[in-house]
Motif scaffolding. Structure first.
Motif, mmCIF file in Angstrom:
data_model
loop_
_atom_site.group_PDB
_atom_site.id
_atom_site.type_symbol
_atom_site.label_atom_id
_atom_site.label_comp_id
_atom_site.label_asym_id
_atom_site.label_seq_id
_atom_site.Cartn_x
_atom_site.Cartn_y
_atom_site.Cartn_z
ATOM 1 N N THR A 142 -1.347 3.217 9.120
ATOM 2 C CA THR A 142 -2.582 3.998 9.170
ATOM 3 C C THR A 142 -2.281 5.494 9.187
ATOM 4 O O THR A 142 -2.918 6.282 8.463
ATOM 5 C CB THR A 142 -3.404 3.614 10.415
ATOM 6 O OG1 THR A 142 -3.747 2.229 10.348
ATOM 7 C CG2 THR A 142 -4.668 4.450 10.500
ATOM 8 N N ARG A 154 0.823 -1.214 0.000
ATOM 9 C CA ARG A 154 0.000 0.000 0.000
ATOM 10 C C ARG A 154 0.856 1.264 0.000
ATOM 11 O O ARG A 154 0.491 2.269 -0.631
ATOM 12 C CB ARG A 154 -0.939 0.008 1.205
ATOM 13 C CG ARG A 154 -2.023 -1.059 1.143
ATOM 14 C CD ARG A 154 -3.011 -0.884 2.278
ATOM 15 N NE ARG A 154 -3.816 0.337 2.108
ATOM 16 C CZ ARG A 154 -4.637 0.816 3.028
ATOM 17 N NH1 ARG A 154 -4.782 0.177 4.188
ATOM 18 N NH2 ARG A 154 -5.335 1.908 2.811
ATOM 19 N N SER A 214 7.310 12.020 6.889
ATOM 20 C CA SER A 214 7.262 11.014 5.830
ATOM 21 C C SER A 214 8.414 10.019 5.968
ATOM 22 O O SER A 214 8.208 8.802 5.964
ATOM 23 C CB SER A 214 7.319 11.702 4.461
ATOM 24 O OG SER A 214 7.212 10.751 3.422
ATOM 25 N N MET A 223 -1.032 6.628 5.709
ATOM 26 C CA MET A 223 -2.129 6.665 4.753
ATOM 27 C C MET A 223 -3.053 7.844 5.015
ATOM 28 O O MET A 223 -3.522 8.498 4.067
ATOM 29 C CB MET A 223 -2.923 5.358 4.804
ATOM 30 C CG MET A 223 -2.173 4.132 4.307
ATOM 31 S SD MET A 223 -1.626 4.279 2.583
ATOM 32 C CE MET A 223 -3.169 4.480 1.728
ATOM 33 N N ASP A 224 -3.295 8.147 6.287
ATOM 34 C CA ASP A 224 -4.138 9.289 6.618
ATOM 35 C C ASP A 224 -3.509 10.599 6.109
ATOM 36 O O ASP A 224 -4.209 11.465 5.585
ATOM 37 C CB ASP A 224 -4.352 9.379 8.127
ATOM 38 C CG ASP A 224 -5.311 8.298 8.643
ATOM 39 O OD1 ASP A 224 -5.990 7.669 7.799
ATOM 40 O OD2 ASP A 224 -5.360 8.081 9.867
ATOM 41 N N ARG A 225 -2.175 10.717 6.274
ATOM 42 C CA ARG A 225 -1.506 11.945 5.794
ATOM 43 C C ARG A 225 -1.566 12.025 4.272
ATOM 44 O O ARG A 225 -1.767 13.102 3.714
ATOM 45 C CB ARG A 225 -0.044 11.967 6.260
ATOM 46 C CG ARG A 225 0.149 12.316 7.720
ATOM 47 C CD ARG A 225 1.572 12.735 8.013
ATOM 48 N NE ARG A 225 2.527 11.692 7.658
ATOM 49 C CZ ARG A 225 2.934 10.752 8.501
ATOM 50 N NH1 ARG A 225 2.455 10.735 9.747
ATOM 51 N NH2 ARG A 225 3.809 9.846 8.138
ATOM 52 N N LYS A 226 -1.384 10.885 3.613
ATOM 53 C CA LYS A 226 -1.409 10.883 2.144
ATOM 54 C C LYS A 226 -2.798 11.232 1.601
ATOM 55 O O LYS A 226 -2.927 11.807 0.514
ATOM 56 C CB LYS A 226 -0.984 9.509 1.625
ATOM 57 C CG LYS A 226 0.490 9.206 1.804
ATOM 58 C CD LYS A 226 0.802 7.747 1.549
ATOM 59 C CE LYS A 226 0.669 7.354 0.108
ATOM 60 N NZ LYS A 226 1.812 7.858 -0.700
ATOM 61 N N ASN A 227 -3.839 10.884 2.361
ATOM 62 C CA ASN A 227 -5.210 11.112 1.875
ATOM 63 C C ASN A 227 -5.748 12.497 2.204
ATOM 64 O O ASN A 227 -6.858 12.834 1.777
ATOM 65 C CB ASN A 227 -6.136 10.045 2.469
ATOM 66 C CG ASN A 227 -5.829 8.663 1.929
ATOM 67 O OD1 ASN A 227 -5.349 8.515 0.799
ATOM 68 N ND2 ASN A 227 -6.082 7.636 2.734
ATOM 69 N N LYS A 228 -4.989 13.263 2.965
ATOM 70 C CA LYS A 228 -5.463 14.609 3.324
ATOM 71 C C LYS A 228 -5.315 15.552 2.124
ATOM 72 O O LYS A 228 -4.380 15.472 1.365
ATOM 73 C CB LYS A 228 -4.646 15.151 4.511
ATOM 74 C CG LYS A 228 -5.116 14.554 5.842
ATOM 75 C CD LYS A 228 -4.360 15.192 6.999
ATOM 76 C CE LYS A 228 -4.836 14.634 8.330
ATOM 77 N NZ LYS A 228 -4.096 15.192 9.479
#
Length: 307
Positions: free
Chosen positions: A299, A166, A252, A302-307
């Motif tokens: 998690t 992922r 990151s 992924m949360d940071r990437k989806n912001k």
């Protein structure tokens, strides 16, 4: 060894083998040098684990302030003589109070900051790149463990596969400015002697993100509060040196390198269990902690990437 010591006008008094199955032969030596008793560690490298000789030869001016090496022999058998630094910081670390652990980690991070601030421009060091190496080794180790023990979970392997797929960890390019990194500063390679922190085993030294060293140091930490403390204190150390790291880049690199090194050390801890150095209870605790950390950090990333 005796001949080499004699060439240095050092008289061997006694010798004790102290192991080193993965690095060659290691001995603790009591000797006389200039009529004074001294204690050294003599490390004879295995053929496939001799990278440290080249590291010390190429960047001796950088390594020497952070290690206690006395002499390197490049001719066969390749070997190193260093001062005996006593027990590593890991010995007794787990029974320290939280405040004592923070002080120990703080001293190490301050020392790592000094290394990371060394000029890396002219060094003959490889550049560290993430890959699938630790994932593959860890999956192999967990597969062996699962075939032998009923208490294991196939979910552990799925967690690692999912994280690497992922986040595409093998192709991640670190973002923080590259520095000289030790490459393996877990607590068995860190010593406190003569009011200073010293590092051994430089074979993995490379140019890379400073988070490479920070996240390997975190591998011997098993408390949520201390896990938060380590990167925060490191940022403070860098700020005190006048170096400001971009917050997004730092976060990151922290996430990706932490997962990669959790996976690496998980494989290594399983290997130590196979060799009889860890109890069944302890390896279960370690696996559950590190798998939980991989899930948590994935998690967060992924949360940071989806912001």
């Amino acid at each position: 060894m005796v001949r080499r010591l004699k060439d240095m006008d050092v008289e061997l008094l006694s010798m004790e083998k102290i192991g080193g199955a993965h690095a060659g032969n290691i001995s603790r030596i009591d000797a006389l040098s200039e009529k004074k008793k001294v204690r050294y560690i003599y490390k004879e490298f295995a053929d496939e684990r001799n990278k440290e000789v080249e590291i010390h030869r190429n960047i001796a001016d950088i390594v020497n302030p952070f290690s206690r090496v006395v002499r390197i022999w490049d001719d066969p058998p390749q070997a190193m003589l260093m001062w005996d630094l006593g027990s590593p910081i890991k010995a007794g670390f787990e029974i320290q109070s939280s405040d004592e652990k923070r002080r120990s980690i703080g001293h190490i991070l301050t020392r790592l900051t000094s290394l990371h601030c060394m000029d890396a421009v002219q060094t003959k060091l490889p550049v560290h790149q993430l890959s699938s190496e630790w994932r593959d080794w860890c999956l192999d180790q967990l597969g062996k463990l699962c075939s032998r023990k009923s208490w294991t979970s196939p979910g552990w392997e799925r967690t690692i596969l999912e994280a690497y797929e992922r986040l595409d960890i093998p192709h991640y390019q670190t973002k923080c400015p590259p520095v000289i990194t030790h490459g393996d500063p877990h607590l068995e390679n860190v010593f406190y002697k003569d009011d200073e922190i010293w590092f051994i085993d430089w074979e993995w030294a490379a140019i890379g993100s400073p988070l490479r060293d920070v996240t390997i140091l975190m591998q011997d930490v098993y408390e949520d509060e201390l896990i938060t403390f380590v990167p925060e204190f490191y940022l403070q150390c860098m700020r005190e040196r006048g170096i400001i790291l971009d917050g997004d880049d730092f976060s990151s690199d922290l996430g990706y390198l932490y997962i990669d090194h959790l996976t690496m050390m998980l494989a290594w801890e399983v290997e130590k269990y196979f060799e009889g150095y860890l109890s069944e209870q302890r390896i279960r605790e370690i696996i559950e902690w590190k798998i939980g950390e991989i899930e948590r950090v994935q998690t967060e990333v992924m949360d940071r990437k989806n912001k």
